[in-house]
Design an enzyme around this catalytic site. Structure first.
Site, mmCIF file in Angstrom:
data_model
loop_
_atom_site.group_PDB
_atom_site.id
_atom_site.type_symbol
_atom_site.label_atom_id
_atom_site.label_comp_id
_atom_site.label_asym_id
_atom_site.label_seq_id
_atom_site.Cartn_x
_atom_site.Cartn_y
_atom_site.Cartn_z
ATOM 1 N N GLY A 11 24.402 -26.891 21.148
ATOM 2 C CA GLY A 11 25.231 -26.333 22.282
ATOM 3 C C GLY A 11 26.029 -27.551 23.392
ATOM 4 O O GLY A 11 25.032 -28.842 22.199
ATOM 5 N N THR A 64 25.534 -27.803 26.517
ATOM 6 C CA THR A 64 25.098 -28.805 27.791
ATOM 7 C C THR A 64 24.404 -30.081 26.375
ATOM 8 O O THR A 64 24.286 -30.933 27.011
ATOM 9 C CB THR A 64 24.389 -27.726 27.781
ATOM 10 N N ASP A 115 16.844 -29.862 25.729
ATOM 11 C CA ASP A 115 17.864 -29.136 25.470
ATOM 12 C C ASP A 115 18.571 -28.236 26.264
ATOM 13 O O ASP A 115 17.792 -27.936 27.270
ATOM 14 C CB ASP A 115 17.106 -27.654 24.144
ATOM 15 N N GLY A 116 19.306 -26.800 26.203
ATOM 16 C CA GLY A 116 19.618 -26.089 26.627
ATOM 17 C C GLY A 116 18.905 -25.002 26.598
ATOM 18 O O GLY A 116 17.891 -24.662 25.936
ATOM 19 N N ASP A 119 20.151 -19.961 27.719
ATOM 20 C CA ASP A 119 21.089 -19.577 27.403
ATOM 21 C C ASP A 119 20.486 -18.363 28.994
ATOM 22 O O ASP A 119 21.255 -17.721 29.806
ATOM 23 C CB ASP A 119 20.825 -18.482 26.214
ATOM 24 N N GLY A 133 21.285 -18.820 21.460
ATOM 25 C CA GLY A 133 22.630 -18.762 21.554
ATOM 26 C C GLY A 133 23.283 -19.063 20.868
ATOM 27 O O GLY A 133 24.174 -18.765 19.613
ATOM 28 N N GLY A 134 23.096 -19.962 20.158
ATOM 29 C CA GLY A 134 23.874 -21.268 19.046
ATOM 30 C C GLY A 134 23.098 -20.620 17.869
ATOM 31 O O GLY A 134 24.071 -21.668 16.934
ATOM 32 N N GLU A 159 14.654 -25.110 17.255
ATOM 33 C CA GLU A 159 14.690 -26.015 18.369
ATOM 34 C C GLU A 159 13.563 -25.748 19.449
ATOM 35 O O GLU A 159 12.878 -26.445 19.546
ATOM 36 C CB GLU A 159 15.729 -24.530 19.548
#
Length: 262
Positions: free
Chosen positions: A34, A36, A89-90, A92, A104-105, A111
């Protein structure tokens, strides 16, 4: 500060820059997917070039793997590394208990596998991702292509009996075609509005035939690094209860990650 960077971009950069400081020489590190996470890879690549940082990275998507290799980070597979010191990791959405919605990605399966194969997971996010209750962001569920319409009906029927506001499931598209994950599966996005019991929902979703994995990350995140539009960063460790703040502002750069996704 570059005029190309919006306050959200600055917040993402600041969170990524702070989180990159957790990475130490010799670590095995999971890298998220993603926009970020893309900032994180850039920050780590600069440390590789400027400090001689040596790490072994496991990427959660082919997109992240490509970017990491381009900036000089050694990329391996989880099959070879087996266990990681840290995953960054990012998200949502995240709540006060550091429960997350991710995917979302479209990389939620890798992940989650990578995050749970780590001693610690650090989540980096801009301040808009913090919510009182999960569910405003559509919850991604990775499903098999075989019987997908049936799986969709089963999910919508199951949701009728749970503490959520909505039960609509929609197939994720990529243009005119169904979105395909790195594992060759598809994604159904659940439009729930509010999730009253995220732990219960996460367990029930994976009992539906055809579901591979869901985007609820429960009891996985250890540290949340939240960036704000002025470059301020708040770091909260849920295990120790400690919180600290700092500030990181980017040098003038072109925002090459604007289209990288959430």
């Amino acid at each position: 500060m570059s005029a190309d960077l919006s306050p959200i971009d600055i917040a993402k950069f600041a969170a990524a820059k702070r989180a990159s400081g957790f990475v130490e020489d010799g670590m095995r590190v999971g890298l998220g997917t993603g926009s970020t996470a893309a900032w994180l890879v850039k920050c780590l690549g600069e440390r590789v070039q400027d400090e001689g940082l040596e790490i072994t990275a496991v990427a959660t998507s082919s997109q992240t793997a490509k970017q990491a290799q381009e900036v000089g980070i050694k990329v391996s597979s989880l099959n070879d590394v087996k266990w990681l010191d840290l995953t960054i990791d990012g998200a949502d959405e995240y709540d006060d208990e550091l429960n997350l919605i991710k995917g979302g990605g479209g990389a939620l399966l890798q992940e989650k596998i990578v995050a749970t194969a780590s001693d610690r997971m650090i989540v980096i996010a801009d301040s808009t991702k913090k919510v009182a209750t999960l569910g405003a962001f559509p919850l991604p569920v990775e499903v098999l292509a075989f019987g997908m319409p049936t799986t969709q009906l089963l999910l919508e029927e199951m949701l009728n009996g749970l503490d959520v506001m909505g039960n609509k499931a929609t197939p994720r598209m990529a243009g005119d075609a169904l979105f395909v994950t790195d594992e060759g599966n598809h994604i159904l996005d659940l439009h729930l509005g509010r999730i009253g019991n995220a732990r219960q929902l996460a367990l029930i979703l994976n009992q539906v035939p055809g579901v591979v994995e869901n985007g609820l990350f429960i009891d996985i995140c250890d540290v949340i690094v939240t960036g704000y539009g002025d470059g301020t960063v708040e770091t909260r460790d849920i295990n120790s209860g400690e919180t600290d703040t700092a500030q990181f502002l980017p040098e003038p750069v072109e925002n090459v990650f604007r289209d990288a996704g959430v």
